[in-house]
Scaffold this motif. Structure first.
Motif, short mmCIF file in Angstrom:
data_model
loop_
_atom_site.label_atom_id
_atom_site.label_comp_id
_atom_site.label_asym_id
_atom_site.label_seq_id
_atom_site.Cartn_x
_atom_site.Cartn_y
_atom_site.Cartn_z
N GLY A 111 0.74 -5.05 0.42
CA GLY A 111 -0.58 -4.50 0.66
C GLY A 111 -0.59 -3.21 1.45
O GLY A 111 -1.61 -2.84 2.02
N ASP A 112 0.53 -2.52 1.50
CA ASP A 112 0.66 -1.32 2.33
C ASP A 112 -0.01 -0.13 1.65
O ASP A 112 0.44 0.34 0.61
CB ASP A 112 2.14 -1.03 2.57
N VAL A 113 -1.09 0.39 2.27
CA VAL A 113 -1.76 1.57 1.72
C VAL A 113 -1.43 2.82 2.51
O VAL A 113 -1.90 3.91 2.18
CB VAL A 113 -3.30 1.37 1.69
N ARG A 114 -0.62 2.70 3.53
CA ARG A 114 -0.16 3.87 4.27
C ARG A 114 1.18 4.36 3.75
O ARG A 114 1.42 5.56 3.63
CB ARG A 114 -0.09 3.55 5.77
N CYS A 115 2.08 3.43 3.49
CA CYS A 115 3.38 3.75 2.89
C CYS A 115 3.56 2.83 1.68
O CYS A 115 4.20 1.78 1.78
CB CYS A 115 4.50 3.55 3.91
N PRO A 116 2.97 3.20 0.55
CA PRO A 116 2.92 2.30 -0.61
C PRO A 116 4.31 1.86 -1.06
O PRO A 116 5.29 2.63 -1.00
CB PRO A 116 2.23 3.15 -1.68
N PRO A 117 4.44 0.62 -1.56
CA PRO A 117 5.76 0.09 -1.91
C PRO A 117 6.36 0.65 -3.19
O PRO A 117 7.59 0.71 -3.31
CB PRO A 117 5.51 -1.42 -2.02
N ALA A 118 5.54 1.05 -4.17
CA ALA A 118 6.08 1.45 -5.47
C ALA A 118 7.08 2.61 -5.37
O ALA A 118 8.16 2.55 -6.00
CB ALA A 118 4.94 1.80 -6.44
N PRO A 119 6.81 3.68 -4.61
CA PRO A 119 7.82 4.75 -4.52
C PRO A 119 9.12 4.28 -3.86
O PRO A 119 10.20 4.81 -4.19
CB PRO A 119 7.12 5.81 -3.65
#
Length: 604
Positions: free
Chosen positions: A530-538
């Motif tokens: 749920g990280d919207v500051r450092c998104p997991p996909a990249p």
């Protein structure tokens, strides 16, 4: 390490202005951060929230009758709920007709009315809930913005934005009409802090950055902005009002430590408040005039204190709780601070070295996040655990860190991230030259922006670092920008001087994925769903590139947001990282390695 482990959230209890015997605070409940109500007269605390992911946002109306708490998901999207202080088991939606959104601030008027800011991709929406429960939308502010405060009379609202923008601070009427705009500039940033308590004309407190220093300022509708130039500080400050609306309590971060100052704005006097050396993580003046603060130093876990010596709660058992997190342990080690010549000036670093190991030693550089944060003279259990493995632990306050003045904080001259790597390398080279650490056994461990610097260093300086641990990092700045929340994109635009479309070469030069082909060291990556500051996909894409090159790596996936408020999750991650270090940093697998011994050691 697994027994009695608890979380500590470094925020003071919030007291009801007109009923200061009632308060709410964030406490530990079964290893999660939850909201508790504290009756100071009865000397007991009661649990309010009970959510699997924990709860950290709460408010209390001035009369102490209504508790507010934010019921959000892992991505931070949610709604406010309210309950009666005397009936904590029943809660209802505070804004029943409003769609879920991200927290954008909350402020109370003296009559119990509340202004609520909710943030989305289009900007900030302000909703007013009156004391009798009527809810209306009052204003919309485009772009990144947040609610600062509502004046006690419930007439004026202060909204903050980018501190260097032409609309750094906007004052609105409660009906949404603009009253004033206070401009900032890149070399003169402005932050609003809150309205003075009590009656009379509304008086807004601000901090102005100017000529390398920081000073308080006030704004009134009649007099406009008044700078208090006589009260200048050389490093970063924040402040809050005393109940008399004349004095302020200033908290100053300076060279990894903190100071409190009592400032009389009208009498033009400034006095240092007597507190122990170390770091003050939060401070406020309570309605009775007592100064409360959270204090820590390198060997003492955070403690809630007050100048008058009032007992403060820690856990759900209330003031009788001893007040320190269970499981804390202090390692026998040398604790030093050094100033190292660097490309941008002297670099300050905190160094913890085992006393029972022969020199030189392997070293772990704990890289702080932010970027506008700093490594503090404050208790960090990770330092103690790593020292117990036989490693020297180094924490560097590189350029961009707070507590060293605006010139240091704003210096990104070699490029975003690249400037900070210069300072990390300078401290490393100094310690190697002094024979304090092993040249071939230095590792990096960072979270958030510290995790980003870890990945960037592994690709830009592969000859320096033997291992990297990156928790919730940025791996691809362009991809992260596109997926991030508006507040994060606003920070990126500030750092880079534009969006990826406007200055693509700056983003590429600062992005770890640009240098992934040069990475040689083993890497542990931890991402949160749920990280919207450092998104997991990249980060997952970065890991696939490491796999294609057969670079030893491990990806840990957690059900959490950018910040994880579950002690059990923290413990599991720490154990995973230490096992990864045992395999790739010690270079052996035997159970007798320093890492394995530290993991087996009991916490108490």
């Amino acid at each position: 390490m697994s027994r009695g482990f608890r979380l500590f959230y470094p925020a003071l209890p919030v007291l009801a202005e007109h009923a200061p015997h009632r308060a709410v605070y964030v406490g530990d409940v079964d290893g999660r951060c939850e909201i508790l109500a504290w009756d100071r007269r009865a000397g007991r605390a009661r649990q309010i929230t009970d959510r699997p992911t924990g709860t950290i946002r709460a408010a209390l109306d001035p009369g102490g009758n209504t508790v507010w708490w934010f019921d959000d998901d892992l991505a931070g999207v949610g709604t406010w709920r309210i309950c009666d202080f005397d009936r904590l088991d029943r809660s209802v939606a505070a804004l029943p007709t409003v769609d879920p959104a991200r927290h954008g601030g909350i402020a109370m008027a003296a009559d119990g009315g509340a202004m609520v800011g909710l943030s989305g991709d289009d900007g900030l929406v302000l909703h007013l809930r009156t004391a009798d429960g009527q809810v209306t939308e009052r204003a919309r502010v485009a772009g990144y913005a947040y609610l600062v405060d509502l004046d006690p009379a419930g007439r004026l609202v202060a909204v903050g934005a980018d501190a260097s923008a032409a609309t750094a601070v906007t004052v609105l009427t409660v009906d949404g009409a603009r009253v004033a705009e206070i401009a900032g500039r890149p070399d003169r940033r402005v932050w609003a802090l809150g309205f003075a308590p009590g009656g009379g004309p509304a008086r807004l407190l601000l901090v102005v950055e100017d000529r390398g220093g920081y000073l308080p300022a006030t704004w009134t509708e009649r007099g406009g902005l008044v700078r208090h130039d006589w009260c200048r500080f050389d490093t970063e400050i924040t402040a809050g009002w005393f109940p008399d609306g004349r004095r302020i309590l200033v908290r100053q971060d300076r060279h990894a430590r903190s100071l409190l100052h009592e400032v009389d704005l009208d009498g033009q006097t400034r006095t240092v408040v007597d507190t122990p050396p170390g770091s003050i993580l939060d401070a406020a003046v309570w309605p009775d005039g007592d100064v409360a603060y959270i204090w820590s130093d390198s060997v003492t876990p955070p403690q809630l204190r007050s100048v008058r010596g009032v007992e403060l709660p820690y856990g759900p058992t209330g003031p009788d709780d001893p007040g320190a997190p269970d499981g804390s342990v202090t390692t026998d080690c040398h604790r030093d601070e050094i100033w190292v010549p660097g490309p941008g000036g002297p670099v300050h670093a905190l160094v913890a070295t085992p006393t029972d190991r022969e020199r030189p030693r392997p070293a772990v550089f704990l890289v702080h996040g932010g970027p506008f944060q700093h490594a503090r003279d404050a208790y960090d259990p990770l330092v103690e655990i790593l020292v117990s493995t036989g490693c020297t632990v180094v924490r560097v306050n590189y350029r961009g860190s707070s507590g060293y003045g605006s010139a240091w904080r704003n210096d990104f001259g070699a490029g975003v991230g690249l400037t900070q790597l210069e300072d990390l390398a300078a401290v490393r080279a100094h310690l190697v030259a002094q024979g304090a650490i092993e040249d071939r056994r230095t590792a990096l461990w960072g979270t958030s922006w510290g995790g980003y610097l870890t990945l960037l260093a592994l690709g830009r300086q592969p000859e320096l670092w033997r291992l990297g641990v990156a928790i919730s990092p940025v791996a691809d700045y362009v991809a992260a920008f596109e997926a991030a929340a508006p507040a994060v994109r606003e920070l990126d635009v500030l750092l880079f001087g534009g969006t990826p479309d406007q200055v693509p070469e700056r983003y590429a030069r600062a992005s770890p994925i640009t240098y992934v082909e040069q990475v040689r060291a083993p890497v542990l990556l931890a991402v949160s769903t749920g990280d919207v500051r450092c998104p997991p996909a990249p980060v997952e894409a970065y890991a696939r590139l490491l796999a294609a090159r057969r670079i030893p790596h491990q990806v840990v996936r957690r059900q959490a947001g950018h910040e994880d408020f579950d002690a059990h999750s923290h413990l599991a991650l720490m154990q995973t990282v230490l096992l990864f270090m045992q395999r790739h940093f010690d270079g052996v697998r035997e159970e007798g390695t320093p890492v394995a011994l530290a993991m087996a050691r009991p916490a108490g």
